[in-house]
Design a protein around this motif. Structure first.
Motif, PDB file in Angstrom:
ATOM      1  N   GLU A 152      -4.128  -5.336  10.980  1.00  0.00           N
ATOM      2  CA  GLU A 152      -3.136  -6.175  11.641  1.00  0.00           C
ATOM      3  C   GLU A 152      -1.775  -5.730  11.118  1.00  0.00           C
ATOM      4  OE1 GLU A 152      -0.927  -8.009  13.654  1.00  0.00           O
ATOM      5  OE2 GLU A 152      -2.997  -8.604  14.142  1.00  0.00           O
ATOM      6  N   THR A 153      -1.117  -4.872  11.881  1.00  0.00           N
ATOM      7  CA  THR A 153       0.083  -4.200  11.373  1.00  0.00           C
ATOM      8  C   THR A 153       1.275  -5.135  11.185  1.00  0.00           C
ATOM      9  OG1 THR A 153       0.854  -3.567  13.591  1.00  0.00           O
ATOM     10  CG2 THR A 153      -0.635  -2.040  12.443  1.00  0.00           C
ATOM     11  N   THR A 154       1.284  -6.275  11.871  1.00  0.00           N
ATOM     12  CA  THR A 154       2.431  -7.182  11.729  1.00  0.00           C
ATOM     13  C   THR A 154       2.509  -7.806  10.341  1.00  0.00           C
ATOM     14  OG1 THR A 154       1.137  -9.000  12.687  1.00  0.00           O
ATOM     15  CG2 THR A 154       2.516  -7.710  14.192  1.00  0.00           C
ATOM     16  N   SER A 155       1.478  -7.614   9.514  1.00  0.00           N
ATOM     17  CA  SER A 155       1.504  -8.131   8.138  1.00  0.00           C
ATOM     18  C   SER A 155       1.912  -7.063   7.131  1.00  0.00           C
ATOM     19  CB  SER A 155       0.129  -8.692   7.760  1.00  0.00           C
ATOM     20  OG  SER A 155      -0.205  -9.816   8.541  1.00  0.00           O
ATOM     21  N   ILE A 156       2.229  -5.871   7.600  1.00  0.00           N
ATOM     22  CA  ILE A 156       2.535  -4.762   6.687  1.00  0.00           C
ATOM     23  C   ILE A 156       3.742  -5.067   5.815  1.00  0.00           C
ATOM     24  CG2 ILE A 156       3.536  -2.438   6.680  1.00  0.00           C
ATOM     25  CD1 ILE A 156       1.462  -1.632   8.748  1.00  0.00           C
ATOM     26  N   MET A 157       4.829  -5.560   6.406  1.00  0.00           N
ATOM     27  CA  MET A 157       6.029  -5.824   5.615  1.00  0.00           C
ATOM     28  C   MET A 157       5.795  -6.919   4.585  1.00  0.00           C
ATOM     29  SD  MET A 157       9.046  -4.955   4.849  1.00  0.00           S
ATOM     30  CE  MET A 157       9.653  -3.935   6.181  1.00  0.00           C
ATOM     31  N   LYS A 158       5.049  -7.939   4.988  1.00  0.00           N
ATOM     32  CA  LYS A 158       4.743  -9.024   4.050  1.00  0.00           C
ATOM     33  C   LYS A 158       3.952  -8.493   2.860  1.00  0.00           C
ATOM     34  CE  LYS A 158       2.633 -13.628   3.825  1.00  0.00           C
ATOM     35  NZ  LYS A 158       1.928 -14.687   4.594  1.00  0.00           N
ATOM     36  N   ALA A 159       2.973  -7.630   3.119  1.00  0.00           N
ATOM     37  CA  ALA A 159       2.176  -7.049   2.036  1.00  0.00           C
ATOM     38  C   ALA A 159       3.038  -6.177   1.134  1.00  0.00           C
ATOM     39  CB  ALA A 159       1.023  -6.230   2.619  1.00  0.00           C
ATOM     40  N   SER A 160       3.928  -5.399   1.743  1.00  0.00           N
ATOM     41  CA  SER A 160       4.813  -4.542   0.965  1.00  0.00           C
ATOM     42  C   SER A 160       5.685  -5.366   0.022  1.00  0.00           C
ATOM     43  CB  SER A 160       5.700  -3.718   1.914  1.00  0.00           C
ATOM     44  OG  SER A 160       6.688  -3.015   1.193  1.00  0.00           O
ATOM     45  N   LYS A 161       6.254  -6.446   0.530  1.00  0.00           N
ATOM     46  CA  LYS A 161       7.127  -7.285  -0.293  1.00  0.00           C
ATOM     47  C   LYS A 161       6.349  -7.983  -1.399  1.00  0.00           C
ATOM     48  CE  LYS A 161      10.788  -8.138   3.094  1.00  0.00           C
ATOM     49  NZ  LYS A 161      11.498  -9.131   3.934  1.00  0.00           N
ATOM     50  N   VAL A 219       3.539  -6.947  -2.918  1.00  0.00           N
ATOM     51  CA  VAL A 219       3.180  -5.981  -3.958  1.00  0.00           C
ATOM     52  C   VAL A 219       4.411  -5.570  -4.757  1.00  0.00           C
ATOM     53  CG1 VAL A 219       2.314  -3.629  -4.371  1.00  0.00           C
ATOM     54  CG2 VAL A 219       1.125  -5.138  -2.770  1.00  0.00           C
ATOM     55  N   SER A 220       5.544  -5.397  -4.075  1.00  0.00           N
ATOM     56  CA  SER A 220       6.781  -5.054  -4.767  1.00  0.00           C
ATOM     57  C   SER A 220       7.193  -6.164  -5.735  1.00  0.00           C
ATOM     58  CB  SER A 220       7.893  -4.811  -3.742  1.00  0.00           C
ATOM     59  OG  SER A 220       9.126  -4.546  -4.382  1.00  0.00           O
ATOM     60  N   THR A 221       7.070  -7.404  -5.282  1.00  0.00           N
ATOM     61  CA  THR A 221       7.445  -8.542  -6.125  1.00  0.00           C
ATOM     62  C   THR A 221       6.525  -8.666  -7.331  1.00  0.00           C
ATOM     63  OG1 THR A 221       8.357  -9.775  -4.255  1.00  0.00           O
ATOM     64  CG2 THR A 221       7.720 -11.051  -6.186  1.00  0.00           C
ATOM     65  N   VAL A 222       5.237  -8.533  -7.107  1.00  0.00           N
ATOM     66  CA  VAL A 222       4.253  -8.718  -8.175  1.00  0.00           C
ATOM     67  C   VAL A 222       4.353  -7.608  -9.221  1.00  0.00           C
ATOM     68  CG1 VAL A 222       1.774  -8.594  -8.652  1.00  0.00           C
ATOM     69  CG2 VAL A 222       2.624 -10.094  -6.850  1.00  0.00           C
ATOM     70  N   THR A 223       4.534  -6.365  -8.781  1.00  0.00           N
ATOM     71  CA  THR A 223       4.561  -5.243  -9.715  1.00  0.00           C
ATOM     72  C   THR A 223       5.934  -4.977 -10.294  1.00  0.00           C
ATOM     73  OG1 THR A 223       4.955  -3.644  -7.935  1.00  0.00           O
ATOM     74  CG2 THR A 223       2.660  -4.093  -8.518  1.00  0.00           C
ATOM     75  N   GLY A 224       6.987  -5.464  -9.612  1.00  0.00           N
ATOM     76  CA  GLY A 224       8.337  -5.157 -10.062  1.00  0.00           C
ATOM     77  C   GLY A 224       8.795  -3.777  -9.640  1.00  0.00           C
ATOM     78  N   PHE A 225       8.031  -3.108  -8.779  1.00  0.00           N
ATOM     79  CA  PHE A 225       8.402  -1.782  -8.290  1.00  0.00           C
ATOM     80  C   PHE A 225       9.141  -1.932  -6.967  1.00  0.00           C
ATOM     81  CE2 PHE A 225       4.897   0.952 -10.489  1.00  0.00           C
ATOM     82  CZ  PHE A 225       5.345   0.498 -11.723  1.00  0.00           C
ATOM     83  N   ASN A 226      10.435  -1.751  -6.986  1.00  0.00           N
ATOM     84  CA  ASN A 226      11.221  -1.879  -5.765  1.00  0.00           C
ATOM     85  C   ASN A 226      10.910  -0.739  -4.796  1.00  0.00           C
ATOM     86  OD1 ASN A 226      12.538  -4.163  -6.690  1.00  0.00           O
ATOM     87  ND2 ASN A 226      14.220  -3.012  -7.591  1.00  0.00           N
ATOM     88  N   VAL A 227      10.898  -1.056  -3.512  1.00  0.00           N
ATOM     89  CA  VAL A 227      10.680  -0.048  -2.484  1.00  0.00           C
ATOM     90  C   VAL A 227      12.005   0.655  -2.208  1.00  0.00           C
ATOM     91  CG1 VAL A 227      10.021   0.324  -0.073  1.00  0.00           C
ATOM     92  CG2 VAL A 227       8.800  -1.372  -1.456  1.00  0.00           C
ATOM     93  N   GLN A 228      12.003   1.981  -2.240  1.00  0.00           N
ATOM     94  CA  GLN A 228      13.245   2.719  -1.998  1.00  0.00           C
ATOM     95  C   GLN A 228      13.741   2.434  -0.590  1.00  0.00           C
ATOM     96  OE1 GLN A 228      10.926   6.353  -2.610  1.00  0.00           O
ATOM     97  NE2 GLN A 228      11.899   7.224  -0.778  1.00  0.00           N
TER      98      GLN A 228
END
Length: 515
Positions: free
Chosen positions: A266-275, A277-286
């Protein structure tokens, strides 16, 4: 449009296992469960929850995710050792769809230097480990570690052994990111054509990004006959990372004309998943990251803007909505009520319990009193911060800071520890330093600050700040996040969140030591 099974590509997400091997990307069990639930909602086929024998924490994580997830297959990694497999099987006991993923190195270099085993012994270990795993589950994946540097004749022998022993999925990973798309495609074609019984198994890619070719190699592997791609959200992973799930999925969707395959994502959840994982790991997306970067759908060039206004397809090969990038709206404000706020949360894909909703709504109203425009991204940050701190034993109660041009600052901080207020007034080299010193003074605890990052969530001088803090103590590393219109307050929230995680780790270690 109908698709045959031979055109279907399974998505195997290893964010929680291989992704966590990124230095500093450690996640709590609760954070991993949040990610696993979102992956299941995205219709990820297989979720690799962890390496059960690695630690008690990893075992507990695999076990809890196995209990929670019902639609996706839940997988645990295991070396080609019977105790590893027994531990994985125990963790997966309550899984609705369990998979044991066992592996052993097959390249001459790895067998000689790392394993110190002869090829014959490796073949025997493959048969023994896969056979043993089949005693517990019907779904067994076997991986040839460093497959792309393995001699073809031996690789075929190893794959044939695994399939005869009962492996249902065969993974041929590019463990060190060494191969090229042509080589990888031809490797799959050769193995599938040469190995008797190859049709009984699903072949899988697992590519690392050391040469920046992980996504290209994964797609080439599919062209060579693989029908499973192993990947991670945002491409996180050890060294240069793994193939990025969002990139392989959207490449297959966008270029179905050139690659006639499909996934169930379900591709419409891709951005939510990205954010998340970025929030949890502290790894900002370039910013210029494909699909999920802040600039992925931004157009500054006048020529580009003119084209977009006339027809978005002139410069956009996919729509922002297709990956869950919302059109920014400004309709929420200080006059918005609970019903409107609840409806907005639903639109953004969030469901909160009553207590979390009330706390989040209170913070939303406080923000709306200070900030003229409330963007979707502001609300997302509030919710993520609230969910991440919902179970925290440490909370920020009040904070006042004062700084001057001579470099001195003072922080007057009150925080709650298990519901009991504690206060400290401390000086520092600047307001952030003073705040961190105040938290350490309240806790009487001085872990090492590894990383402190700040970025604006939205545009404008009144944009919310999102801060990430990484702390380390005795080899234990944790990340904490916090968001607020005031950068200093956001920093305080992030530092306290990290301290809370570190406290939990310290207490668990103490219990384990006495148990």
């Amino acid at each position: 449009m109908s698709h045959s099974d031979k055109d279907s590509v399974r998505i195997f997400d290893t964010t929680l296992r291989d992704g966590e091997q990124s230095p500093g990307a450690s996640m709590t069990i609760e954070e991993k469960i949040r990610i696993a639930e979102l992956l299941e909602a995205m219709r990820v086929d297989i979720i690799e929850a962890g390496f059960a024998i690695a630690s008690n924490g990893d075992f507990e994580c695999v076990q809890k995710i196995a209990q929670q997830i019902k639609q996706s297959t839940v997988c645990s990694l295991a070396r080609a050792a019977l105790p590893d497999i027994d531990r994985a099987a125990e963790a997966l006991k309550q899984a609705a769809r369990p998979r044991i993923h066992t592996f052993i190195a097959t390249s001459p270099l790895h067998m000689k230097v790392k394993l110190q085993m002869e090829p014959k012994a490796v073949i025997e270990a493959i048969h023994a480990s896969v056979s043993h795993a089949r005693n517990f589950v019907d779904d067994v994946e076997w991986s040839a570690e460093d497959a792309t540097r393995t001699e073809m004749d031996f690789l075929c022998q190893a794959v044939e052994t695994a399939i005869k022993a009962g492996a249902t999925t065969i993974n041929l990973p590019d463990t060190v990111g060494y191969t090229t798309p042509r080589e990888y495609r031809e490797m799959f074609q050769s193995v599938i054509n040469r190995v008797p019984g190859a049709a009984k198994a699903i072949f899988s890619t697992h590519c690392h990004n050391d040469l920046g070719l992980a996504v290209a190699n994964s797609l080439a592997g599919v062209e060579g006959g693989a029908r499973q791609i192993e990947c991670t959200i945002n491409g996180i992973g050890e060294r240069a990372g793994n193939a990025a799930m969002e990139e392989v999925v959207m490449a297959l969707r966008t270029r179905a004309d050139a690659m006639p395959y499909h996934t169930n994502i379900e591709t419409t959840s891709i951005m939510k998943a990205s954010k998340l994982v970025s929030t949890v790991t502290g790894f900002n997306v370039q910013n210029n990251k494909a699909i999920v970067g802040a600039n992925a759908f931004a157009h500054e060039s006048g020529i580009h803007q003119d084209g977009i206004l006339k027809n978005a397809e002139t410069y956009e090969i996919m729509t922002p909505e297709s990956v869950g990038v919302t059109k920014t709206t400004l309709v929420m404000g200080k006059l918005s009520g609970r019903a409107a706020f609840a409806d907005k949360l639903k639109d953004l894909g969030y469901e909160l319990g009553d207590n979390a909703f009330q706390d989040c709504f209170r913070r939303f109203k406080e923000l709306a009193d200070r900030k003229k425009n409330i963007y979707d991204e502001d609300i997302i940050a509030l919710v993520d911060d609230e969910v991440a701190t919902a179970e925290n034993r440490l909370r920020l109660v009040a904070l006042n800071t004062h700084s001057s041009t001579d470099g001195t600052a003072v922080a007057d901080l009150t925080m709650s520890i298990d519901g009991e207020p504690k206060k400290s007034v401390v000086y520092g080299a600047g307001p952030v330093d003073a705040v961190f010193n105040a938290v350490k003074d309240v806790m009487d605890w001085h872990p090492r600050l590894v990383i402190f990052q700040v970025h604006a969530i939205t545009q404008g001088t009144d944009a919310q700040a999102e801060c990430t803090v990484r702390l380390e103590e005795d080899g234990r590393t944790v990340n904490g996040q916090g968001a607020d219109e005031d950068t200093i307050t956001a920093a305080a929230r992030a530092y306290i969140a990290a301290m809370n995680k570190l406290m939990i780790k310290r207490e668990k270690r103490a219990i384990a030591a006495t148990g």
